[in-house]
Structure formats: C-alpha cells, structure tokens
Design a protein around this motif. Structure first.
Motif, PDB file in Angstrom:
ATOM      1  N   ARG A  78       1.141   5.326   0.488  1.00  0.00           N
ATOM      2  CA  ARG A  78       0.466   6.510   1.015  1.00  0.00           C
ATOM      3  C   ARG A  78       1.511   7.598   1.233  1.00  0.00           C
ATOM      4  O   ARG A  78       2.577   7.326   1.793  1.00  0.00           O
ATOM      5  CB  ARG A  78      -0.196   6.215   2.359  1.00  0.00           C
TER       6      ARG A  78
ATOM      7  N   VAL B  61      -3.553   8.268  10.320  1.00  0.00           N
ATOM      8  CA  VAL B  61      -3.900   7.884   8.949  1.00  0.00           C
ATOM      9  C   VAL B  61      -5.197   8.606   8.653  1.00  0.00           C
ATOM     10  O   VAL B  61      -6.148   8.551   9.442  1.00  0.00           O
ATOM     11  CB  VAL B  61      -4.076   6.353   8.810  1.00  0.00           C
ATOM     12  N   PHE B  62      -5.220   9.302   7.539  1.00  0.00           N
ATOM     13  CA  PHE B  62      -6.403  10.082   7.178  1.00  0.00           C
ATOM     14  C   PHE B  62      -6.593  10.051   5.670  1.00  0.00           C
ATOM     15  O   PHE B  62      -5.688   9.667   4.928  1.00  0.00           O
ATOM     16  CB  PHE B  62      -6.290  11.521   7.697  1.00  0.00           C
ATOM     17  N   SER B  63      -7.783  10.427   5.239  1.00  0.00           N
ATOM     18  CA  SER B  63      -8.030  10.473   3.796  1.00  0.00           C
ATOM     19  C   SER B  63      -8.528  11.855   3.421  1.00  0.00           C
ATOM     20  O   SER B  63      -9.266  12.497   4.170  1.00  0.00           O
ATOM     21  CB  SER B  63      -9.031   9.397   3.358  1.00  0.00           C
TER      22      SER B  63
ATOM     23  N   GLN C  67      -8.206   9.815  -0.884  1.00  0.00           N
ATOM     24  CA  GLN C  67      -6.787   9.450  -0.961  1.00  0.00           C
ATOM     25  C   GLN C  67      -6.225   9.364   0.448  1.00  0.00           C
ATOM     26  O   GLN C  67      -6.318  10.319   1.215  1.00  0.00           O
ATOM     27  CB  GLN C  67      -5.996  10.491  -1.757  1.00  0.00           C
ATOM     28  N   GLU C  68      -5.640   8.225   0.807  1.00  0.00           N
ATOM     29  CA  GLU C  68      -5.086   8.061   2.143  1.00  0.00           C
ATOM     30  C   GLU C  68      -3.696   8.691   2.275  1.00  0.00           C
ATOM     31  O   GLU C  68      -2.888   8.635   1.344  1.00  0.00           O
ATOM     32  CB  GLU C  68      -4.991   6.575   2.514  1.00  0.00           C
ATOM     33  N   TYR C  69      -3.474   9.276   3.436  1.00  0.00           N
ATOM     34  CA  TYR C  69      -2.203   9.867   3.827  1.00  0.00           C
ATOM     35  C   TYR C  69      -1.867   9.368   5.233  1.00  0.00           C
ATOM     36  O   TYR C  69      -2.740   8.907   5.960  1.00  0.00           O
ATOM     37  CB  TYR C  69      -2.298  11.396   3.926  1.00  0.00           C
ATOM     38  N   MET C  70      -0.619   9.558   5.605  1.00  0.00           N
ATOM     39  CA  MET C  70      -0.181   9.329   6.980  1.00  0.00           C
ATOM     40  C   MET C  70       0.544  10.597   7.425  1.00  0.00           C
ATOM     41  O   MET C  70       1.101  11.324   6.595  1.00  0.00           O
ATOM     42  CB  MET C  70       0.771   8.139   7.053  1.00  0.00           C
TER      43      MET C  70
ATOM     44  N   LYS D 158       0.853  -1.176   0.000  1.00  0.00           N
ATOM     45  CA  LYS D 158       0.000   0.000   0.000  1.00  0.00           C
ATOM     46  C   LYS D 158       0.893   1.230   0.000  1.00  0.00           C
ATOM     47  O   LYS D 158       1.827   1.322   0.798  1.00  0.00           O
ATOM     48  CB  LYS D 158      -0.894  -0.014   1.235  1.00  0.00           C
TER      49      LYS D 158
ATOM     50  N   SER E 131     -13.456  13.580   3.393  1.00  0.00           N
ATOM     51  CA  SER E 131     -12.195  13.451   4.111  1.00  0.00           C
ATOM     52  C   SER E 131     -12.471  13.072   5.559  1.00  0.00           C
ATOM     53  O   SER E 131     -13.460  13.499   6.146  1.00  0.00           O
ATOM     54  CB  SER E 131     -11.432  14.769   4.057  1.00  0.00           C
TER      55      SER E 131
ATOM     56  N   LEU F 265      -8.806   8.238   9.784  1.00  0.00           N
ATOM     57  CA  LEU F 265      -9.038   6.795   9.824  1.00  0.00           C
ATOM     58  C   LEU F 265      -8.473   6.173  11.094  1.00  0.00           C
ATOM     59  O   LEU F 265      -9.040   5.221  11.626  1.00  0.00           O
ATOM     60  CB  LEU F 265      -8.441   6.139   8.577  1.00  0.00           C
ATOM     61  N   SER F 266      -7.355   6.695  11.569  1.00  0.00           N
ATOM     62  CA  SER F 266      -6.802   6.270  12.855  1.00  0.00           C
ATOM     63  C   SER F 266      -5.917   7.398  13.375  1.00  0.00           C
ATOM     64  O   SER F 266      -5.353   8.164  12.595  1.00  0.00           O
ATOM     65  CB  SER F 266      -6.017   4.969  12.732  1.00  0.00           C
TER      66      SER F 266
END
Length: 132
Positions: A5, A52-54, A58-61, A3, A29, A32-33
């Motif tokens: 990101r 972790v967010f979107s 689109q997911e990012y960290m 994956k 948006s 996510l954690s």
C-alpha cells in the motif's frame, strides 16, 4: 501474502484535511481504520497516528509525522489515475488542483488524449489521464 500500500506521511497536522479532500474527490472511497494521538506525549493531540483508507478501491496508509523533516512529497512518486470520462477527469482535476500546483496543464501530450499532472495543496503528486 504480503500486502503493498502506498504510504503518505504528512507534516503539520494536515492528514485529516487531506483525507477529507480525497474522500470527497474520488468515488468508491472510504476510511478503513483511523487512529489519532489521544494525548500530547508523542504528538499533538488529534494528529493522525495511522489511517488506512481506500480511493477507488486502492488502499493507502497515512499519518501525521510528529517530527518535522527536511523532506516532503516529490512528484517523482505519484499516483496515476485513469478515468473513463472527461467529466470524471475534470471533477478530480478541479478538486486536486485547487490550492495546489499544476505541473502539466490538461492537454493532449501524445501518450494520452487528455492528461494533467498536479501537486495537490498537501504536496501529493497526481497524474490524471482519460483512458484512450
């Protein structure tokens, strides 16, 4: 399957402020954690250890670095955002440029009918374009 990101490393404890800004700027948006440092053993209490967010799916960290580095974000790595409408573009441009730096003001640069490039107040670089 691996994956991929993008990872944003913030300094000075501003990761939560950045998350708040991005989540209020982009539709679809969410966080996510989210894990924060609970004590001051490794970083100031409340710093983001890992999030972790979107943004628009689109997911990012991201994290708050407990170590001060001599480097930060650079415009040579940016997030390219394509919009369906001028209204969406204007909304995001206004949010991201507020307190930031405009590298290329909104305009027609030939490759896009309406394009802008900004570094937000946290130093993260964004290329914004209205789809042709």
């Amino acid at each position: 399957m691996p994956k991929v990101r993008p990872f944003l490393m913030f300094q000075g404890g501003v990761a939560q402020d950045a998350l708040d800004r991005y989540l209020s700027t982009f539709p679809n948006s969410e966080i996510l954690s989210l894990e924060k440092y609970a004590d001051e053993t490794h970083a100031p209490k409340g710093y983001i250890k890992l999030a972790v967010f979107s943004l628009c799916g689109q997911e990012y960290m991201c994290s708050d670095s407990p170590i001060n580095h001599d480097f930060s974000f650079t415009p040579s790595s940016s997030t390219f955002v394509e919009f369906d409408s001028q209204h969406e573009f204007d909304h995001v441009f206004n949010h991201l440029s507020n307190g930031g730096e405009i590298l290329m003001p909104p305009g027609n640069y030939g490759f896009s009918k309406h394009f802008a490039w900004v570094n937000d107040q946290f130093g993260v670089s964004w290329q914004l374009s209205v789809a042709v």
